[in-house]
Motif scaffolding. Sequence first.
Motif, PDB file in Angstrom:
ATOM      1  N   LEU A 236     -19.299 -45.836 -26.097  1.00 60.34           N
ATOM      2  CA  LEU A 236     -19.427 -44.482 -26.623  1.00 60.34           C
ATOM      3  C   LEU A 236     -19.170 -43.490 -25.497  1.00 60.34           C
ATOM      4  O   LEU A 236     -19.532 -43.731 -24.342  1.00 60.34           O
ATOM      5  CB  LEU A 236     -20.813 -44.239 -27.208  1.00 60.34           C
ATOM      6  N   ALA A 260     -15.834 -43.406 -30.036  1.00 62.21           N
ATOM      7  CA  ALA A 260     -16.515 -44.700 -30.161  1.00 62.21           C
ATOM      8  C   ALA A 260     -15.454 -45.783 -30.260  1.00 62.21           C
ATOM      9  O   ALA A 260     -14.495 -45.646 -31.036  1.00 62.21           O
ATOM     10  CB  ALA A 260     -17.420 -44.732 -31.384  1.00 62.21           C
ATOM     11  N   ILE A 270     -21.712 -50.119 -39.170  1.00 55.46           N
ATOM     12  CA  ILE A 270     -22.447 -48.908 -38.796  1.00 55.46           C
ATOM     13  C   ILE A 270     -23.583 -48.687 -39.797  1.00 55.46           C
ATOM     14  O   ILE A 270     -23.347 -48.465 -40.989  1.00 55.46           O
ATOM     15  CB  ILE A 270     -21.517 -47.689 -38.764  1.00 55.46           C
ATOM     16  N   SER A 272     -26.198 -46.310 -39.096  1.00 51.62           N
ATOM     17  CA  SER A 272     -26.360 -44.850 -39.056  1.00 51.62           C
ATOM     18  C   SER A 272     -25.698 -44.334 -37.796  1.00 51.62           C
ATOM     19  O   SER A 272     -25.555 -45.058 -36.809  1.00 51.62           O
ATOM     20  CB  SER A 272     -27.845 -44.459 -39.093  1.00 51.62           C
ATOM     21  N   ASP A 273     -25.293 -43.077 -37.831  1.00 57.60           N
ATOM     22  CA  ASP A 273     -24.723 -42.450 -36.645  1.00 57.60           C
ATOM     23  C   ASP A 273     -24.822 -40.933 -36.776  1.00 57.60           C
ATOM     24  O   ASP A 273     -25.159 -40.411 -37.832  1.00 57.60           O
ATOM     25  CB  ASP A 273     -23.275 -42.884 -36.428  1.00 57.60           C
ATOM     26  N   TYR A 275     -24.112 -36.982 -34.224  1.00 56.18           N
ATOM     27  CA  TYR A 275     -24.116 -36.313 -32.929  1.00 56.18           C
ATOM     28  C   TYR A 275     -24.943 -35.031 -33.036  1.00 56.18           C
ATOM     29  O   TYR A 275     -25.049 -34.403 -34.089  1.00 56.18           O
ATOM     30  CB  TYR A 275     -22.698 -36.021 -32.427  1.00 56.18           C
ATOM     31  N   ARG A 323     -22.776 -35.926 -39.035  1.00 58.24           N
ATOM     32  CA  ARG A 323     -22.443 -37.342 -39.019  1.00 58.24           C
ATOM     33  C   ARG A 323     -21.196 -37.542 -38.159  1.00 58.24           C
ATOM     34  O   ARG A 323     -20.350 -36.646 -38.040  1.00 58.24           O
ATOM     35  CB  ARG A 323     -22.173 -37.846 -40.427  1.00 58.24           C
ATOM     36  N   MET A 360     -25.369 -44.129 -32.280  1.00 55.34           N
ATOM     37  CA  MET A 360     -24.910 -45.031 -33.334  1.00 55.34           C
ATOM     38  C   MET A 360     -25.830 -46.237 -33.400  1.00 55.34           C
ATOM     39  O   MET A 360     -26.190 -46.810 -32.365  1.00 55.34           O
ATOM     40  CB  MET A 360     -23.471 -45.499 -33.085  1.00 55.34           C
ATOM     41  N   THR A 361     -26.237 -46.623 -34.599  1.00 55.83           N
ATOM     42  CA  THR A 361     -26.998 -47.844 -34.830  1.00 55.83           C
ATOM     43  C   THR A 361     -26.059 -48.835 -35.509  1.00 55.83           C
ATOM     44  O   THR A 361     -25.528 -48.550 -36.576  1.00 55.83           O
ATOM     45  CB  THR A 361     -28.232 -47.586 -35.703  1.00 55.83           C
ATOM     46  N   LEU A 362     -25.859 -49.995 -34.861  1.00 56.81           N
ATOM     47  CA  LEU A 362     -24.838 -50.941 -35.294  1.00 56.81           C
ATOM     48  C   LEU A 362     -25.445 -52.286 -35.641  1.00 56.81           C
ATOM     49  O   LEU A 362     -26.498 -52.657 -35.121  1.00 56.81           O
ATOM     50  CB  LEU A 362     -23.799 -51.139 -34.186  1.00 56.81           C
TER      51      LEU A 362
END
Length: 391
Positions: A236, A260, A270, A272-273, A275, A323, A360-362
Amino acid sequence: MNRPRVVVGPPDSRGLREIAVGGKTVGSAWSLRGLRRVLSRLGYPADLDVEDRSSILWSGGGSGTWPDRTWWRRSVITLMMAGLLGSMALLVAVGMPDAIGALTFAGRVTGFLFAFAGVVQGVAAPAVLDYWGKRQLKFSGALILLGTFVGLATNGLLLFMWLQEREYTPYVLTYLPLWCWSLWAFQLLIRKKAWQGVPYPKQFAAGVTVTTLLATANLAYSTLYQPTSAPVLFDLNVKFGTPRMDAKQPVIHLPVTFRARNSGQIPAYIISDGYWIYGVSVEYSSDGGGLLEWRKTMDAGSDGSKVGRYVKSPTREAIGAARFYGPGNWLEPGEQYVQERVVQLPKSAEYDVIEADLVMTLMEGPRQDRRGVRDPALFLAQEREILLPSQ
């Protein structure tokens, strides 16, 4: 012209009748028309009287005894070949990605076993025509039995794994039909004793069973457990551009780029993400009293990481958020996503620091044919840019 008398044998279990001339087998036929074709190749007249006992001797039934059920035999051939070719396509499609690009040696072996099992079924498909035909090849029945047994084991394992996770994949619509087909085909071949004609049939059956069980056990282990060791590698990056003053309005335009990239070798899902852009204002402490405030915030259970020796009482305000790529999307290996934004700040805004966070949650996706649920991995990138009064 005198010709040797033709002897037509009794029909076998499938309705096929052997044809002999002069004590030598010259062919076989399913019907009277087939008999005439064989005799015409040997020079017999097309209008030969089949009831003339001096020309043809019928054994085990006369000229009207042809018990072959053509429609049933052709239906079985079609279903057998369709099932073997369909199962071959599935196993090759599932196995080749791992055979070529798996992260571990065990994963590549598993992928190769999948693809090799598919090749075995592809080789067995043409043997169907011989086994339900004239049976000129001694091993055609055993080869079909092997291909069907492999399909029963692998398709059953894939179906079992899908029932555990219940997640949609492009292959899910093939698991149950192919498993039901392999079950039907296997029991049909067992009833017909398709292994007959193979030297040492017991040793053949034992070897096939042991090999398939070992391959299935290795496949189950590698598929269910090995992918958990494949890490998610993600890069990232957040980068501010050069701030510019609006020509008409007392507004500062601050470009910011979010990037990303999946730098690993497995897909990433993904969860959730987003900025966030913050404006930070601080108070400066020339006597170094900021550390005392840091101790107070830590004792109170708050995050005091924004406090320094000569900085105290920071104020952090959100000035933008959105998002990024969006939950529910996949980033394949080597794929990247870039988003550019422009933050508008009034010239009168008294911020000492502008911060931008990309979060970002992956969740990893180890295989294309099964999206396993794994523990989500969190990746955080943060870039800071200081706006000086001259800017």
